[in-house]
Design a protein around this motif. Sequence first.
Motif, PDB file in Angstrom:
ATOM      1  N   CYS A   8     -35.171  -9.486  98.561  1.00  0.00           N
ATOM      2  CA  CYS A   8     -36.394  -9.778  99.312  1.00  0.00           C
ATOM      3  C   CYS A   8     -36.371 -11.253  99.713  1.00  0.00           C
ATOM      4  CB  CYS A   8     -37.603  -9.487  98.419  1.00  0.00           C
ATOM      5  SG  CYS A   8     -39.138 -10.064  99.168  1.00  0.00           S
TER       6      CYS A   8
ATOM      7  N   HIS B 248     -48.892  -7.310 100.632  1.00  0.00           N
ATOM      8  CA  HIS B 248     -47.669  -8.091 100.402  1.00  0.00           C
ATOM      9  C   HIS B 248     -47.998  -9.465  99.808  1.00  0.00           C
ATOM     10  CE1 HIS B 248     -43.817 -10.053 101.106  1.00  0.00           C
ATOM     11  NE2 HIS B 248     -43.305  -8.853 101.339  1.00  0.00           N
ATOM     12  N   PRO B 249     -47.257  -9.893  98.789  1.00  0.00           N
ATOM     13  CA  PRO B 249     -47.519 -11.207  98.202  1.00  0.00           C
ATOM     14  C   PRO B 249     -47.523 -12.342  99.241  1.00  0.00           C
ATOM     15  CG  PRO B 249     -46.126  -9.963  96.729  1.00  0.00           C
ATOM     16  CD  PRO B 249     -46.280  -9.116  97.980  1.00  0.00           C
TER      17      PRO B 249
ATOM     18  N   CYS C  32     -35.917  -7.634  93.003  1.00  0.00           N
ATOM     19  CA  CYS C  32     -36.434  -8.571  94.019  1.00  0.00           C
ATOM     20  C   CYS C  32     -35.324  -9.438  94.611  1.00  0.00           C
ATOM     21  CB  CYS C  32     -37.531  -9.455  93.422  1.00  0.00           C
ATOM     22  SG  CYS C  32     -39.041  -8.544  93.115  1.00  0.00           S
TER      23      CYS C  32
ATOM     24  N   PHE D  32     -38.552 -13.208 100.367  1.00  0.00           N
ATOM     25  CA  PHE D  32     -39.676 -13.988  99.827  1.00  0.00           C
ATOM     26  C   PHE D  32     -39.496 -14.292  98.337  1.00  0.00           C
ATOM     27  CE2 PHE D  32     -44.337 -14.289  98.605  1.00  0.00           C
ATOM     28  CZ  PHE D  32     -44.566 -15.486  99.264  1.00  0.00           C
TER      29      PHE D  32
ATOM     30  N   VAL E 249     -41.791  -6.582  88.762  1.00  0.00           N
ATOM     31  CA  VAL E 249     -40.849  -5.596  89.311  1.00  0.00           C
ATOM     32  C   VAL E 249     -39.691  -5.460  88.332  1.00  0.00           C
ATOM     33  CG1 VAL E 249     -39.257  -5.123  91.225  1.00  0.00           C
ATOM     34  CG2 VAL E 249     -41.479  -6.151  91.688  1.00  0.00           C
TER      35      VAL E 249
ATOM     36  N   HIS F  57     -41.199  -4.470  96.599  1.00  0.00           N
ATOM     37  CA  HIS F  57     -40.809  -3.526  95.543  1.00  0.00           C
ATOM     38  C   HIS F  57     -41.930  -3.187  94.567  1.00  0.00           C
ATOM     39  CE1 HIS F  57     -36.694  -3.357  96.761  1.00  0.00           C
ATOM     40  NE2 HIS F  57     -36.451  -4.638  96.549  1.00  0.00           N
ATOM     41  N   LEU F  58     -43.043  -3.916  94.612  1.00  0.00           N
ATOM     42  CA  LEU F  58     -44.148  -3.578  93.708  1.00  0.00           C
ATOM     43  C   LEU F  58     -44.616  -2.157  94.008  1.00  0.00           C
ATOM     44  CD1 LEU F  58     -46.274  -6.843  94.078  1.00  0.00           C
ATOM     45  CD2 LEU F  58     -45.169  -6.083  91.961  1.00  0.00           C
TER      46      LEU F  58
ATOM     47  N   CYS G 171     -42.058 -16.110  95.389  1.00  0.00           N
ATOM     48  CA  CYS G 171     -43.008 -15.083  94.965  1.00  0.00           C
ATOM     49  C   CYS G 171     -43.375 -15.228  93.489  1.00  0.00           C
ATOM     50  CB  CYS G 171     -42.401 -13.696  95.221  1.00  0.00           C
ATOM     51  SG  CYS G 171     -43.538 -12.354  94.837  1.00  0.00           S
TER      52      CYS G 171
ATOM     53  N   PHE H 241     -44.706 -12.843  91.696  1.00  0.00           N
ATOM     54  CA  PHE H 241     -44.880 -11.521  91.079  1.00  0.00           C
ATOM     55  C   PHE H 241     -43.561 -10.795  90.816  1.00  0.00           C
ATOM     56  CE2 PHE H 241     -48.538 -12.640  93.656  1.00  0.00           C
ATOM     57  CZ  PHE H 241     -49.518 -12.674  92.656  1.00  0.00           C
ATOM     58  N   THR H 242     -42.458 -11.524  90.851  1.00  0.00           N
ATOM     59  CA  THR H 242     -41.162 -10.862  90.639  1.00  0.00           C
ATOM     60  C   THR H 242     -41.068 -10.265  89.237  1.00  0.00           C
ATOM     61  OG1 THR H 242     -40.265 -13.011  90.067  1.00  0.00           O
ATOM     62  CG2 THR H 242     -39.836 -12.271  92.286  1.00  0.00           C
TER      63      THR H 242
HETATM   64 FE1  SF4 Z   1     -40.547  -9.598  97.388  1.00  0.00          FE
HETATM   65 FE2  SF4 Z   1     -40.471  -8.812  94.841  1.00  0.00          FE
HETATM   66 FE3  SF4 Z   1     -42.347 -10.508  95.636  1.00  0.00          FE
HETATM   67 FE4  SF4 Z   1     -42.424  -7.980  96.435  1.00  0.00          FE
HETATM   68  S1  SF4 Z   1     -42.632  -8.728  94.334  1.00  0.00           S
HETATM   69  S2  SF4 Z   1     -42.691  -9.774  97.720  1.00  0.00           S
HETATM   70  S3  SF4 Z   1     -40.237  -7.519  96.619  1.00  0.00           S
HETATM   71  S4  SF4 Z   1     -40.151 -10.883  95.626  1.00  0.00           S
END
Ligand code: SF4
Length: 353
Positions: free
Chosen positions: A301, A263-264, A318, A303, A313, A334-335, A307, A309-310
Amino acid sequence: MTTLTKTEDKPAPTGPEGFLSVRDLRVRFSTEDGIVKAVDGLSFDVERGKTLGIVGESGSGKSVTNLAVLGLHNPQSSQVEGEILLEGKDLLKSSEKEMETLRGNKVAMIFQDPLTAMSPYYTVGRQLSEPFRKHTGASKKEAKARAIEMLTKVGIPQPATRFDDYPHQFSGGMRQRAMIAMSLMCDPDLLIADEPTTALDVTVQAQILDLLKDLQQEFGSAIIFITHDLGVIANMADDLLVMYAGRAVERGSVSEVLRAPQHPYTWGLLSSMPRLGGDISEELVPIPGSPPSLLNRPTGCPFHPRCAFTDRVEGSLCSGERPLLPEGRGAACHLTQGEKQSIFIDQIKPRLG
Ligand code: SF4
């Protein structure tokens, strides 16, 4: 290993899966500004003789969860729902009297600051022996002998003499040991340790952690170990639950989570803390932003505002859809599995060394 099963999003299954089974726990507080959802659908199991580590920043719901297990939330200002099954008995359906009997007897807590748990007005010996007498009906003499035995076990020098000391006559490390002795007086089956070594220097911290492990082996207690320090968790726990904004976002065995976190947020926690034995000049990367308000949780999400890394996705998943925590080992993100792996290997692992 301690089994961590079921998602926090599914209805509570029937029947307990571990010695302690928490199912779909929800803790809400009424405030002037609205309802704070401090814990929002949390499930986990802890087995006898095993340690579950719970990590997360302040306000992630770690301590609130454990105060719920101990039945210490004020019913006037809080609402606790779900199931907390201890050997199959739902503690949320227990009376205050039953919970009082349970606390300090079957379930005990070690706090971060012994001064919050110990009274300055009574001797250490009295604070150890009186609850023991109350719970077991032991005589004064038996309770004193038990207290001295426990003070010896936790490494207090001259325990028979120190029995009559007041807490302020003990050093910080000794007070922490005395509190551990206090929590173990009745051989609790479940021990909740909330940041028990944070205030101590590294040497005393290591001694206390070793002591807890030895005592767990001797008494076979289940331990829930709450901390923000993943180094301590690596040393102490069998399994790990990472909490964010009142929910579990990742879980698995300690080695799985620490070797290949998914998880990020867990990546952020690992990147922001110094490594044990690491280069002191290494750069720590703090998680940007701050934890969300639990009065007004972000959509999707929780986070996503922090985050990095959105963009990996598709679409606006996200911010639009809450990711669920899968059964067993996994992360609520969601990754895809492939994306999680490649980001970890290419970007996060080199940073962690
Ligand atoms: Fe949340 Fe999207 Fe980041 Fe995964 S990539 S932690 S779903 S915001």
